[in-house]
Design a protein around this motif. Structure first.
Motif, PDB file in Angstrom:
ATOM      1  N   VAL A 144      -0.364  -9.667   7.721  1.00  0.00           N
ATOM      2  CA  VAL A 144       0.879 -10.182   7.156  1.00  0.00           C
ATOM      3  C   VAL A 144       2.052  -9.301   7.575  1.00  0.00           C
ATOM      4  CG1 VAL A 144      -0.126 -11.377   5.180  1.00  0.00           C
ATOM      5  CG2 VAL A 144       0.393  -8.941   4.995  1.00  0.00           C
ATOM      6  N   VAL A 145       3.196  -9.937   7.808  1.00  0.00           N
ATOM      7  CA  VAL A 145       4.438  -9.230   8.116  1.00  0.00           C
ATOM      8  C   VAL A 145       5.158  -8.984   6.800  1.00  0.00           C
ATOM      9  CG1 VAL A 145       6.648  -9.352   9.332  1.00  0.00           C
ATOM     10  CG2 VAL A 145       4.575 -10.281  10.395  1.00  0.00           C
ATOM     11  N   VAL A 146       5.553  -7.732   6.543  1.00  0.00           N
ATOM     12  CA  VAL A 146       6.070  -7.371   5.225  1.00  0.00           C
ATOM     13  C   VAL A 146       7.370  -6.578   5.340  1.00  0.00           C
ATOM     14  CG1 VAL A 146       3.736  -7.279   4.291  1.00  0.00           C
ATOM     15  CG2 VAL A 146       4.793  -5.180   5.104  1.00  0.00           C
ATOM     16  N   ARG A 147       8.129  -6.639   4.269  1.00  0.00           N
ATOM     17  CA  ARG A 147       9.299  -5.784   4.119  1.00  0.00           C
ATOM     18  C   ARG A 147       8.897  -4.569   3.289  1.00  0.00           C
ATOM     19  NH1 ARG A 147      14.901  -6.581   4.024  1.00  0.00           N
ATOM     20  NH2 ARG A 147      14.641  -8.847   4.230  1.00  0.00           N
ATOM     21  N   ARG A 148       9.102  -3.363   3.809  1.00  0.00           N
ATOM     22  CA  ARG A 148       8.706  -2.150   3.110  1.00  0.00           C
ATOM     23  C   ARG A 148       9.617  -1.897   1.910  1.00  0.00           C
ATOM     24  NH1 ARG A 148       3.695  -1.878   5.065  1.00  0.00           N
ATOM     25  NH2 ARG A 148       3.610  -1.504   7.318  1.00  0.00           N
TER      26      ARG A 148
ATOM     27  N   PHE B 286       2.020  -0.883  -3.129  1.00  0.00           N
ATOM     28  CA  PHE B 286       2.012  -2.182  -2.460  1.00  0.00           C
ATOM     29  C   PHE B 286       1.174  -2.139  -1.188  1.00  0.00           C
ATOM     30  CE2 PHE B 286       6.361  -3.857  -4.179  1.00  0.00           C
ATOM     31  CZ  PHE B 286       5.826  -3.870  -5.459  1.00  0.00           C
ATOM     32  N   ASP B 287       1.369  -1.079  -0.394  1.00  0.00           N
ATOM     33  CA  ASP B 287       0.678  -0.994   0.892  1.00  0.00           C
ATOM     34  C   ASP B 287      -0.837  -0.892   0.690  1.00  0.00           C
ATOM     35  OD1 ASP B 287       0.887  -0.704   3.855  1.00  0.00           O
ATOM     36  OD2 ASP B 287      -0.047   1.234   3.432  1.00  0.00           O
ATOM     37  N   ARG B 288      -1.261  -0.100  -0.281  1.00  0.00           N
ATOM     38  CA  ARG B 288      -2.691   0.039  -0.545  1.00  0.00           C
ATOM     39  C   ARG B 288      -3.282  -1.306  -0.987  1.00  0.00           C
ATOM     40  NH1 ARG B 288      -2.151   3.731  -3.781  1.00  0.00           N
ATOM     41  NH2 ARG B 288      -2.259   2.596  -5.761  1.00  0.00           N
ATOM     42  N   ALA B 289      -2.555  -2.020  -1.845  1.00  0.00           N
ATOM     43  CA  ALA B 289      -3.055  -3.307  -2.326  1.00  0.00           C
ATOM     44  C   ALA B 289      -3.135  -4.318  -1.187  1.00  0.00           C
ATOM     45  CB  ALA B 289      -2.140  -3.834  -3.432  1.00  0.00           C
ATOM     46  N   ARG B 290      -2.102  -4.347  -0.343  1.00  0.00           N
ATOM     47  CA  ARG B 290      -2.106  -5.294   0.777  1.00  0.00           C
ATOM     48  C   ARG B 290      -3.217  -4.983   1.773  1.00  0.00           C
ATOM     49  NH1 ARG B 290       4.339  -5.429   0.867  1.00  0.00           N
ATOM     50  NH2 ARG B 290       4.732  -7.663   0.578  1.00  0.00           N
ATOM     51  N   ARG B 291      -3.442  -3.711   2.039  1.00  0.00           N
ATOM     52  CA  ARG B 291      -4.482  -3.346   2.995  1.00  0.00           C
ATOM     53  C   ARG B 291      -5.871  -3.681   2.466  1.00  0.00           C
ATOM     54  NH1 ARG B 291      -2.646  -0.476   7.315  1.00  0.00           N
ATOM     55  NH2 ARG B 291      -0.499   0.286   7.149  1.00  0.00           N
TER      56      ARG B 291
ATOM     57  N   THR C 176      -1.134  -4.834   7.750  1.00  0.00           N
ATOM     58  CA  THR C 176       0.264  -5.174   7.498  1.00  0.00           C
ATOM     59  C   THR C 176       1.112  -4.731   8.684  1.00  0.00           C
ATOM     60  OG1 THR C 176       0.757  -3.067   6.398  1.00  0.00           O
ATOM     61  CG2 THR C 176      -0.063  -4.867   5.011  1.00  0.00           C
ATOM     62  N   ILE C 177       2.182  -5.462   8.920  1.00  0.00           N
ATOM     63  CA  ILE C 177       3.110  -5.174  10.014  1.00  0.00           C
ATOM     64  C   ILE C 177       4.509  -5.178   9.429  1.00  0.00           C
ATOM     65  CG2 ILE C 177       3.945  -5.898  12.278  1.00  0.00           C
ATOM     66  CD1 ILE C 177       1.312  -7.570  12.505  1.00  0.00           C
TER      67      ILE C 177
ATOM     68  N   HIS D  68      11.183   2.574  -2.455  1.00  0.00           N
ATOM     69  CA  HIS D  68      10.651   3.574  -3.376  1.00  0.00           C
ATOM     70  C   HIS D  68       9.284   4.030  -2.870  1.00  0.00           C
ATOM     71  CE1 HIS D  68       9.167   5.508  -7.004  1.00  0.00           C
ATOM     72  NE2 HIS D  68      10.369   5.383  -7.564  1.00  0.00           N
ATOM     73  N   ARG D  69       9.132   5.319  -2.627  1.00  0.00           N
ATOM     74  CA  ARG D  69       7.917   5.839  -2.002  1.00  0.00           C
ATOM     75  C   ARG D  69       6.664   5.495  -2.800  1.00  0.00           C
ATOM     76  NH1 ARG D  69       7.594  12.235  -1.242  1.00  0.00           N
ATOM     77  NH2 ARG D  69       7.800  12.036  -3.507  1.00  0.00           N
ATOM     78  N   CYS D  70       6.707   5.652  -4.116  1.00  0.00           N
ATOM     79  CA  CYS D  70       5.526   5.397  -4.943  1.00  0.00           C
ATOM     80  C   CYS D  70       5.182   3.909  -4.957  1.00  0.00           C
ATOM     81  CB  CYS D  70       5.755   5.891  -6.365  1.00  0.00           C
ATOM     82  SG  CYS D  70       6.135   7.649  -6.489  1.00  0.00           S
ATOM     83  N   ILE D  71       6.206   3.068  -5.136  1.00  0.00           N
ATOM     84  CA  ILE D  71       5.978   1.627  -5.165  1.00  0.00           C
ATOM     85  C   ILE D  71       5.439   1.154  -3.826  1.00  0.00           C
ATOM     86  CG2 ILE D  71       7.083  -0.623  -5.411  1.00  0.00           C
ATOM     87  CD1 ILE D  71       6.805   0.814  -8.036  1.00  0.00           C
TER      88      ILE D  71
END
Length: 305
Positions: free
Chosen positions: A146-150, A160-165, A171-172, A153-156
């Protein structure tokens, strides 16, 4: 994550637990929760309401004001529900997704991946877009990127990144062209949209009759990544189940004319949006960039939010 960072991100663990619980809710309860939250959050969504109200007035001038207001409320409800559907996409275990969706046109995806080429699943920004990609993974057994907008907020973003992976093949980042091309050239399947406002590599093409700044680079990205482009759509039915549809690549597309190809994309998307307009992401400034000399649509009147 360092000890100091972990202390700074203390709130992530309880958020993870809450997200996991929401993701496992029965569909009826999740939709009901979305409706309740939309009602509660209505007073705090003034800016997003204004964007959506402007967009709906531009795109549906044939509707009476009371009809557009009804559509606006349905869209805000779908938008808030979309946040819960994101949690379902990221956190739900496979058994929690069983029976939620059906897919039409899966043979097009299987034929494309059988060639070893990458695939761009070309869709639009609907309130349940990432959930549709996750559901396709579950129904097809085909890993999807999936293509995502980062998130800033570093913690958020770490959450998000861990959940998506965990949910997707990878993720891209939205502007990571090199990463997108690498994934496609390796035969990956990528869920991709190009229907938000672009102020670069764009052309002004009609979307609901309104000139919309639209990215023209998609055909070139597909060519450079040696990818097949398959239109991919989804809507949530009145019964709460999701209908996914994969279409064969449009005939004559790409044509070699970047503006004409962008116009074809917007025309095809418009037809899909018209079937379920409340489920499109109207709360962003789709018409923010205007042709030279044209005034903007989203200026805030004095005294209004």
């Amino acid at each position: 994550m360092t000890e100091g960072t972990a202390a700074h991100c203390w709130f992530i663990a309880p958020l993870d637990l809450l997200a996991g619980a929401v993701a496992r809710l029965p569909q009826r309860l999740l939709l009901g929760l979305g409706a309740l939250l939309a009602w509660l959050l209505w007073p705090w969504m003034g800016r997003r309401r204004r964007y959506a109200r402007v967009n709906l007035a531009l795109c549906f001038p044939e509707l009476a004001p009371v009809q557009r207001e009804r559509l606006l409320r349905a869209n805000l409800r779908a938008t808030v529900t979309g946040a819960l559907e994101l949690l379902r996409a990221w956190y739900a275990p496979p058994p929690a997704l069983q029976g939620l969706a059906e897919v039409e046109g899966l043979e097009h995806l299987r034929a494309a991946t059988a060639t070893g080429r990458g695939v761009l699943l070309f869709g639009g920004h609907f309130t349940h877009s990432e959930l549709s990609a996750r559901l396709l993974e579950e129904l097809s057994g085909q890993p999807v990127h999936v293509v995502v907008r980062r998130n800033n907020h570093r913690c958020i973003e770490a959450m998000f990144d861990r959940a998506r992976r965990n949910a997707f093949a990878g993720t891209i980042a939205k502007k990571d062209v090199r990463g997108l091309l690498r994934t496609l050239s390796q035969g990956g399947v990528v869920a991709y949209s190009a229907d938000q406002n672009f102020n670069y590599q764009n052309a002004f093409v009609p979307f609901f009759g309104v000139p919309a700044a639209t990215l023209t680079a998609t055909p070139d990205l597909a060519r450079r990544g040696k990818a097949t482009v398959l239109p991919f759509w989804c809507h949530r039915g009145e019964d709460g189940r999701y209908r996914l549809r994969i279409e064969p690549q449009w005939k004559g597309w790409p044509s070699g004319d970047a503006a004409a190809d962008a116009a074809r994309y917007m025309g095809e998307l418009e037809q899909v949006v018209r079937r379920h307009p409340e489920q499109y992401l109207w709360v962003h400034r789709r018409f923010k960039t205007r042709p030279p000399g044209e005034p903007g649509f989203y200026r805030t009147p004095a005294g209004h939010s």
